[in-house]
Design a protein around this motif. Structure first.
Motif, PDB file in Angstrom:
ATOM      1  N   TRP A  17       0.819  -1.206   0.000  1.00 38.47           N
ATOM      2  CA  TRP A  17       0.000   0.000   0.000  1.00 38.47           C
ATOM      3  C   TRP A  17       0.856   1.260   0.000  1.00 38.47           C
ATOM      4  O   TRP A  17       1.785   1.394   0.799  1.00 38.47           O
ATOM      5  N   THR A  18       0.539   2.197  -0.873  1.00 37.83           N
ATOM      6  CA  THR A  18       1.076   3.553  -0.778  1.00 37.83           C
ATOM      7  C   THR A  18       0.243   4.307   0.257  1.00 37.83           C
ATOM      8  O   THR A  18      -0.939   4.010   0.429  1.00 37.83           O
ATOM      9  N   ASP A  19       0.828   5.296   0.959  1.00 35.81           N
ATOM     10  CA  ASP A  19       0.016   6.038   1.925  1.00 35.81           C
ATOM     11  C   ASP A  19      -0.426   7.379   1.337  1.00 35.81           C
ATOM     12  O   ASP A  19      -0.061   7.751   0.217  1.00 35.81           O
ATOM     13  N   GLN A  20      -1.202   8.113   2.114  1.00 28.81           N
ATOM     14  CA  GLN A  20      -1.847   9.325   1.628  1.00 28.81           C
ATOM     15  C   GLN A  20      -0.872  10.404   1.196  1.00 28.81           C
ATOM     16  O   GLN A  20      -1.185  11.230   0.328  1.00 28.81           O
ATOM     17  N   ASP A  42       1.787  10.150  -0.486  1.00 31.40           N
ATOM     18  CA  ASP A  42       2.326   9.924  -1.832  1.00 31.40           C
ATOM     19  C   ASP A  42       1.212   9.797  -2.873  1.00 31.40           C
ATOM     20  O   ASP A  42       1.428   9.311  -3.976  1.00 31.40           O
ATOM     21  N   PHE A  43       0.020  10.259  -2.509  1.00 29.10           N
ATOM     22  CA  PHE A  43      -1.138  10.090  -3.393  1.00 29.10           C
ATOM     23  C   PHE A  43      -0.956  10.826  -4.709  1.00 29.10           C
ATOM     24  O   PHE A  43      -1.221  10.284  -5.791  1.00 29.10           O
ATOM     25  N   GLN A  44      -0.523  12.071  -4.650  1.00 27.84           N
ATOM     26  CA  GLN A  44      -0.354  12.841  -5.884  1.00 27.84           C
ATOM     27  C   GLN A  44       0.710  12.225  -6.792  1.00 27.84           C
ATOM     28  O   GLN A  44       0.540  12.170  -8.019  1.00 27.84           O
ATOM     29  N   ALA A  45       1.785  11.730  -6.202  1.00 26.29           N
ATOM     30  CA  ALA A  45       2.813  11.057  -7.001  1.00 26.29           C
ATOM     31  C   ALA A  45       2.257   9.785  -7.629  1.00 26.29           C
ATOM     32  O   ALA A  45       2.597   9.430  -8.765  1.00 26.29           O
ATOM     33  N   LEU A  46       1.384   9.121  -6.892  1.00 25.64           N
ATOM     34  CA  LEU A  46       0.774   7.896  -7.411  1.00 25.64           C
ATOM     35  C   LEU A  46      -0.128   8.204  -8.609  1.00 25.64           C
ATOM     36  O   LEU A  46      -0.168   7.436  -9.579  1.00 25.64           O
ATOM     37  N   LEU A  47      -0.832   9.323  -8.557  1.00 22.41           N
ATOM     38  CA  LEU A  47      -1.674   9.713  -9.693  1.00 22.41           C
ATOM     39  C   LEU A  47      -0.834   9.984 -10.936  1.00 22.41           C
ATOM     40  O   LEU A  47      -1.222   9.630 -12.057  1.00 22.41           O
ATOM     41  N   LYS A  48       0.337  10.583 -10.734  1.00 24.35           N
ATOM     42  CA  LYS A  48       1.235  10.815 -11.877  1.00 24.35           C
ATOM     43  C   LYS A  48       1.745   9.495 -12.436  1.00 24.35           C
ATOM     44  O   LYS A  48       1.846   9.305 -13.652  1.00 24.35           O
ATOM     45  N   ARG A  49       2.074   8.553 -11.539  1.00 20.04           N
ATOM     46  CA  ARG A  49       2.483   7.223 -12.002  1.00 20.04           C
ATOM     47  C   ARG A  49       1.362   6.551 -12.782  1.00 20.04           C
ATOM     48  O   ARG A  49       1.599   5.895 -13.803  1.00 20.04           O
ATOM     49  N   SER A  50       0.154   6.726 -12.294  1.00 21.48           N
ATOM     50  CA  SER A  50      -1.009   6.132 -12.967  1.00 21.48           C
ATOM     51  C   SER A  50      -1.119   6.629 -14.401  1.00 21.48           C
ATOM     52  O   SER A  50      -1.391   5.856 -15.329  1.00 21.48           O
ATOM     53  N   GLU A  51      -0.891   7.925 -14.577  1.00 18.42           N
ATOM     54  CA  GLU A  51      -0.979   8.503 -15.926  1.00 18.42           C
ATOM     55  C   GLU A  51       0.135   7.968 -16.818  1.00 18.42           C
ATOM     56  O   GLU A  51      -0.079   7.658 -17.993  1.00 18.42           O
ATOM     57  N   ILE A  52       1.321   7.816 -16.273  1.00 18.84           N
ATOM     58  CA  ILE A  52       2.468   7.356 -17.061  1.00 18.84           C
ATOM     59  C   ILE A  52       2.376   5.863 -17.359  1.00 18.84           C
ATOM     60  O   ILE A  52       2.594   5.425 -18.492  1.00 18.84           O
ATOM     61  N   GLU A  53       2.014   5.076 -16.358  1.00 21.46           N
ATOM     62  CA  GLU A  53       2.027   3.620 -16.500  1.00 21.46           C
ATOM     63  C   GLU A  53       0.723   3.052 -17.053  1.00 21.46           C
ATOM     64  O   GLU A  53       0.666   1.879 -17.430  1.00 21.46           O
ATOM     65  N   PRO A  78      -2.210   0.538  -5.614  1.00 23.90           N
ATOM     66  CA  PRO A  78      -3.059   0.635  -4.424  1.00 23.90           C
ATOM     67  C   PRO A  78      -2.592   1.704  -3.440  1.00 23.90           C
ATOM     68  O   PRO A  78      -1.396   1.866  -3.187  1.00 23.90           O
ATOM     69  N   VAL A  79      -3.557   2.428  -2.869  1.00 24.33           N
ATOM     70  CA  VAL A  79      -3.257   3.429  -1.854  1.00 24.33           C
ATOM     71  C   VAL A  79      -4.273   3.277  -0.732  1.00 24.33           C
ATOM     72  O   VAL A  79      -5.447   3.033  -0.968  1.00 24.33           O
ATOM     73  N   ARG A  80      -3.798   3.400   0.494  1.00 25.17           N
ATOM     74  CA  ARG A  80      -4.668   3.298   1.665  1.00 25.17           C
ATOM     75  C   ARG A  80      -4.619   4.630   2.416  1.00 25.17           C
ATOM     76  O   ARG A  80      -3.541   5.135   2.742  1.00 25.17           O
ATOM     77  N   VAL A  81      -5.804   5.171   2.708  1.00 23.18           N
ATOM     78  CA  VAL A  81      -5.917   6.493   3.331  1.00 23.18           C
ATOM     79  C   VAL A  81      -6.635   6.354   4.662  1.00 23.18           C
ATOM     80  O   VAL A  81      -7.771   5.864   4.707  1.00 23.18           O
ATOM     81  N   PRO A  82      -6.028   6.775   5.776  1.00 21.78           N
ATOM     82  CA  PRO A  82      -6.688   6.673   7.078  1.00 21.78           C
ATOM     83  C   PRO A  82      -7.790   7.711   7.226  1.00 21.78           C
ATOM     84  O   PRO A  82      -7.644   8.857   6.801  1.00 21.78           O
ATOM     85  N   THR A  83      -8.883   7.297   7.845  1.00 20.26           N
ATOM     86  CA  THR A  83     -10.027   8.194   8.005  1.00 20.26           C
ATOM     87  C   THR A  83     -10.289   8.565   9.457  1.00 20.26           C
ATOM     88  O   THR A  83     -11.223   9.308   9.744  1.00 20.26           O
ATOM     89  N   ASP A 115      -8.774  10.577  12.693  1.00 16.85           N
ATOM     90  CA  ASP A 115      -7.778  11.634  12.944  1.00 16.85           C
ATOM     91  C   ASP A 115      -6.994  11.942  11.680  1.00 16.85           C
ATOM     92  O   ASP A 115      -5.750  11.909  11.677  1.00 16.85           O
ATOM     93  N   PRO A 116      -7.675  12.280  10.583  1.00 22.86           N
ATOM     94  CA  PRO A 116      -6.966  12.476   9.311  1.00 22.86           C
ATOM     95  C   PRO A 116      -6.087  13.722   9.338  1.00 22.86           C
ATOM     96  O   PRO A 116      -6.458  14.755   9.906  1.00 22.86           O
ATOM     97  N   ASP A 117      -4.917  13.609   8.735  1.00 28.86           N
ATOM     98  CA  ASP A 117      -4.075  14.790   8.560  1.00 28.86           C
ATOM     99  C   ASP A 117      -4.543  15.527   7.303  1.00 28.86           C
ATOM    100  O   ASP A 117      -5.524  15.150   6.663  1.00 28.86           O
ATOM    101  N   ARG A 118      -3.840  16.582   6.936  1.00 29.33           N
ATOM    102  CA  ARG A 118      -4.264  17.413   5.815  1.00 29.33           C
ATOM    103  C   ARG A 118      -4.311  16.610   4.519  1.00 29.33           C
ATOM    104  O   ARG A 118      -5.238  16.752   3.710  1.00 29.33           O
ATOM    105  N   ALA A 119      -3.323  15.738   4.309  1.00 30.38           N
ATOM    106  CA  ALA A 119      -3.283  14.945   3.077  1.00 30.38           C
ATOM    107  C   ALA A 119      -4.490  14.012   2.994  1.00 30.38           C
ATOM    108  O   ALA A 119      -5.119  13.879   1.938  1.00 30.38           O
ATOM    109  N   SER A 120      -4.819  13.374   4.120  1.00 29.70           N
ATOM    110  CA  SER A 120      -5.982  12.485   4.132  1.00 29.70           C
ATOM    111  C   SER A 120      -7.269  13.266   3.917  1.00 29.70           C
ATOM    112  O   SER A 120      -8.165  12.845   3.172  1.00 29.70           O
ATOM    113  N   THR A 121      -7.369  14.426   4.578  1.00 31.67           N
ATOM    114  CA  THR A 121      -8.579  15.232   4.467  1.00 31.67           C
ATOM    115  C   THR A 121      -8.842  15.639   3.026  1.00 31.67           C
ATOM    116  O   THR A 121      -9.979  15.603   2.551  1.00 31.67           O
TER     117      THR A 121
END
Length: 491
Positions: free
Chosen positions: A5-8, A10-21, A60-65, A67-73
């Motif tokens: 699992w990638t965490d929250q 690195d979500f934006q980087a994961l979206l860029k990977r998604s576009e490339i791959e 795959p990415v897993r996001v905690p819900t 006590d979310p931090d700013r990235a999760s929110t």
């Protein structure tokens, strides 16, 4: 094989990977306090074959819900939409290919939230996850116009999971679209009714027929009978006939309000509020005049939901959120009990899980019509004094039922704006006849609003108006037939 699992963060980087791959993102909104989430870890994600397929075909990415931090929110804000499944397959622009039916549903707190309510644990199993994973990948391939691949994935879902009714229905529907090269049949038109009352059905039939006619006939000599009385001077073309019908619906509303004032049943504030909602509801329907099913799943706006998702959300919110909270508050208030939130698990026990949203436009609106009319009937029993009953929900304190019903109205208006924006961004062109047909739905809403809380009132006048509008629908259909005979491309 285990899932990495990638965490929250690195979500934006994961979206860029998604576009490339060219791989979609599998989003899992997770909390160890959520029993459904823990069940997924034990019974779904621990399955080596599922883990292997997830790693092979997704990022795959897993996001905690909790006590979310700013990235999760930021992620939660985009992907929990009142009451949303916790597993989604995403495109690189964060639009959704698929949301898993049967996954835990949860509600995002909208004001300064620190956690997400884990409302329902869901009933997803390893087999149902596999079934929907095939459908989700098929929908991804379909959007990318890889029709052969989409057909193979849908066929595999049907063959392997014949007992999974929702999966089979959805795979069968989208397989047909893939087989037709991405062409989706339009289902809400003059051949497919969604309204139920005779008056509404007559208006819908007339409106949908008008919408099918070309703009070139708007000022053409009318082939039907002229209007009665002074309307005889304004019955010479289609445009005037439509406006005449609109005005007749509004005139009926004036007469109905006058007769109710004199003879009852009397209007109260609840009836007026529900009348506003009925008007908003019919105008919401009018947005879809001339809209083909193919636009339901277009995603022209980055990170935003499709028309289908907005429509399904409105239905879900009105029946699985507003309805239970309003009726529960009413029941407790009548018993002298303090406000209390209805647990979503209780809502599911009463109403069942919300349906999948893979249905056609006609089927979605037919469902909405049934639920809307039932809500109107049940809410119309609220007296003016009871509008002051306090209703608890996600807010930091209870609000009056009056406010809850007002929110019920403008929630629908809110999503009408969203859908109109998507239609515009999709390049959908509304003809003049589409716009005139839409006014008929506005007239219908005005007429129906005058009858809220007065079933059977002025039945003779309603019947006469229904007959008149059906005659005009027949005349418009005859005009359409003449045009089709002259120009086969109009068929």
């Amino acid at each position: 094989m285990t899932i990495q699992w990638t965490d929250q963060h690195d979500f934006q980087a994961l979206l860029k990977r998604s576009e490339i791959e060219g791989k979609p993102v599998l989003l899992d909104l997770y909390s160890p306090e959520c029993p459904g989430c823990r069940s997924h870890d034990r019974n779904i994600y621990s399955d080596p074959s599922i883990a292997r397929d997830i790693m092979a075909h997704t990022l795959p990415v897993r996001v905690p819900t909790t006590d979310p931090d700013r990235a999760s929110t930021d992620i939660i804000n985009n992907h929990i939409y009142i009451w949303s499944p916790t597993i989604q397959l995403l495109a690189p622009d964060q639009t959704r290919y698929h949301e898993w039916n049967g996954a835990p549903r949860r509600t995002r707190l909208s004001v300064g939230y620190e956690s997400v309510f884990h409302d329902t644990p869901g009933h997803l199993t390893g087999e149902s996850f596999k079934a929907q994973f095939l459908v989700a990948r098929g929908k991804e391939a379909l959007r990318k116009k890889k029709f052969g691949k989409a057909i193979r994935l849908f066929d595999e879902a049907i063959a392997r999971h014949r007992k999974d009714r929702v999966t089979v229905e959805e795979a069968t529907r989208w397989r047909k679209v893939a087989q037709n090269g991405g062409v989706t049949e339009s289902t809400w038109d003059r051949h497919h009714q969604v309204t139920t009352s005779p008056l509404a059905a007559a208006v819908e039939r007339f409106a949908q027929t008008v919408a099918t006619l070309p703009d070139s006939v708007l000022m053409q000599d009318w082939i039907g009978r002229p209007g009665a009385g002074d309307w005889q001077w304004y019955s010479d073309c289609l445009r005037e006939i439509v406006l005449q019908t609109y005005q007749e619906l509004c005139t009926f509303a004036v007469a109905a309000e006058r007769e109710r004032t004199k003879h009852g049943p009397q209007f109260n504030d609840t009836h007026r509020l529900l009348g506003q909602h009925r008007f908003a509801y019919r105008e919401f329907q009018s947005l879809f005049v001339g809209v083909p099913d193919a636009l339901l799943d277009k995603t022209p706006l980055r990170s935003e939901r499709s028309i289908r998702e907005n429509l399904a959300h409105v239905v879900l919110a009105e029946w699985w959120a507003y309805r239970p909270q309003i009726l529960h508050a009413l029941d407790r208030g009548r018993k002298g009990l303090p406000p209390q939130v209805v647990a979503a698990t209780d809502t599911v026990a009463l109403h069942g899980e919300p349906p999948g949203s893979h249905e056609s436009l006609q089927e979605l609106f037919a469902l909405y019509e049934r639920l809307h009319l039932r809500n109107t009937q049940d809410f119309s029993q609220i007296t003016d004094n009871e509008l002051g009953i306090r209703s608890a929900w996600w807010e930091l304190g209870p609000v009056e039922l009056r406010f809850r019903l007002q929110r019920y109205i403008w929630h629908l208006r809110d999503h009408a704006v969203s859908i109109d924006k998507i239609l515009d961004a999709s390049g959908h062109r509304r003809t003049a006849n589409h716009r005139f047909a839409s006014r008929l739905f506005s007239g219908l809403g005005t007429a129906e609003a005058a009858l809220i809380g007065a079933d059977g009132f002025l039945a003779d006048r309603v019947e006469h108006l229904t007959i008149t509008i059906n005659e005009r629908a027949d005349e418009a259909a005859r005009l359409l037939g003449q045009i089709s005979d002259t120009n086969p491309t109009q068929r």
